[in-house]
Write a protein that holds these residues in place. Sequence first.
Motif, short mmCIF file in Angstrom:
data_model
loop_
_atom_site.label_atom_id
_atom_site.label_comp_id
_atom_site.label_asym_id
_atom_site.label_seq_id
_atom_site.Cartn_x
_atom_site.Cartn_y
_atom_site.Cartn_z
N SER A 53 78.27 -4.43 -31.28
CA SER A 53 78.36 -3.15 -31.97
C SER A 53 77.67 -2.05 -31.17
O SER A 53 77.07 -2.30 -30.11
N ILE A 59 79.18 -9.33 -32.67
CA ILE A 59 80.30 -9.42 -33.60
C ILE A 59 80.81 -10.85 -33.52
O ILE A 59 81.36 -11.28 -32.50
N TRP A 74 90.32 -10.11 -40.27
CA TRP A 74 89.04 -9.43 -40.10
C TRP A 74 88.65 -8.72 -41.38
O TRP A 74 89.50 -8.30 -42.17
N MET A 77 85.48 -4.00 -41.76
CA MET A 77 85.69 -2.92 -40.79
C MET A 77 84.96 -1.68 -41.29
O MET A 77 84.41 -0.89 -40.51
N ILE A 114 87.24 -12.75 -37.98
CA ILE A 114 86.05 -11.92 -37.74
C ILE A 114 85.54 -11.46 -39.11
O ILE A 114 86.07 -10.50 -39.69
N LEU A 117 83.34 -7.03 -38.90
CA LEU A 117 83.66 -6.32 -37.67
C LEU A 117 82.67 -5.21 -37.38
O LEU A 117 82.44 -4.86 -36.22
N ASN A 118 82.06 -4.65 -38.42
CA ASN A 118 81.17 -3.49 -38.30
C ASN A 118 79.77 -3.85 -38.78
O ASN A 118 79.33 -3.42 -39.86
N GLU A 146 83.45 -1.72 -31.40
CA GLU A 146 83.98 -2.63 -32.42
C GLU A 146 85.51 -2.63 -32.39
O GLU A 146 86.14 -3.68 -32.51
N LEU A 150 88.11 -5.86 -31.44
CA LEU A 150 89.26 -6.30 -32.23
C LEU A 150 90.54 -6.21 -31.42
O LEU A 150 91.38 -7.13 -31.48
#
Length: 378
Positions: A53, A59, A74, A77, A114, A117-118, A146, A150
């Motif tokens: 990140s 991540i 994922w 986000m 995932i 993701l954030n 990020e 992805l």
Amino acid sequence: MKYIYICNMKDNLQLATEYLYESIQGRYVTATHLDSFLETLPSVFKISTVGFSVKQQPIKAIQFGEGKVKILIWSQMHGNESTTTKGLIDYLNFLHHNENEFESLSKLVTFYIIPILNPDGAAAYTRENANGVDLNRDAFECTQPESKALRTVLETFTPDYCFNLHDQRTIFGLLESQKPATMSFLTASYNEARIFNSVREKAAAVIFGINNELQKYIPNQVGRFDDSFNINCTGDYYTNRGYPTILFEAGHYANDYSRDEVRKFVFIALKAAISFINENDIVSNDLDNYLNIYQNNKCFYDFIFKNVRINDNNVEKNIKFAVQYKEVLKGNRIEFIPEIIQIENLDTFFAHQTIDFENKLYEYENRNFPKIGDIIKV
């Protein structure tokens, strides 16, 4: 090829309840919580770091399976949208503890997941990442680390389906049923005309399968999200690139502001989607069924107060006003602050709870009329 999974003949809501990962509850879910869960998984779940990140938090990704169908999933986000992460964790917990199910599914599907993701946004409980960028509007330009992580996974994994997991606010409901949109879905557009090509139709068919299952548990509370096209949005960009992408949106369920009931419907939706993909020949004749799902509308407030007597410039009258919770991170928990957000003009709106003020006089900070932003006791 068809393959039906049976787990002690329990229905999906029973399974979602039984395998709810109780160590992670509430709205605040961070990479630390995720790590505690990942440590419980056996080595057949391959854990890796796919990027970092803005603040250099790893991540994490989970890979398993060797089947022909490839599914990329994922969640989080948006850092403050944790319900789908919880439902995803519960589903993985279910697979962990059901060896036959895991082995059967692994022969059919290859997963790349995932869960957060954030991680910076999750820690700060913000929609955006640490640079203040909404990652779901960064798909085309792909400026953020990020987003790049992805995109790299997408292009190397080349999935057959993408599951894009989100939360939606309590304001969303269904006009036809006058109920909240507890779960909503979308096959994202690929062009301005919002035409349904074969890519969109594949995703729509899966949503039809999900809806059929969810109607057993939350009848008339499943919505179809708006499909306006924006090439900057992840689902639209990925669909434009030829990847069938399904948007999952976890919404409100009665008295469940922690969303630990809604996570069960996320579990059910994921399980139903994966089963539908494996058990059916995906064809376009499910499109009408998808389009018949009620469309989401911004038609709800958390509270509507009615029969409120006010005194405005020495004129007394009765009014209505709407109150919405503002979510504020305090320490490691989320506080819900009830604020007035709309005064009058509420005839076309519904409320998760209606409070009769019984003609009592409104009082706040030495005045007898409300203002937007007033904090109300509920």
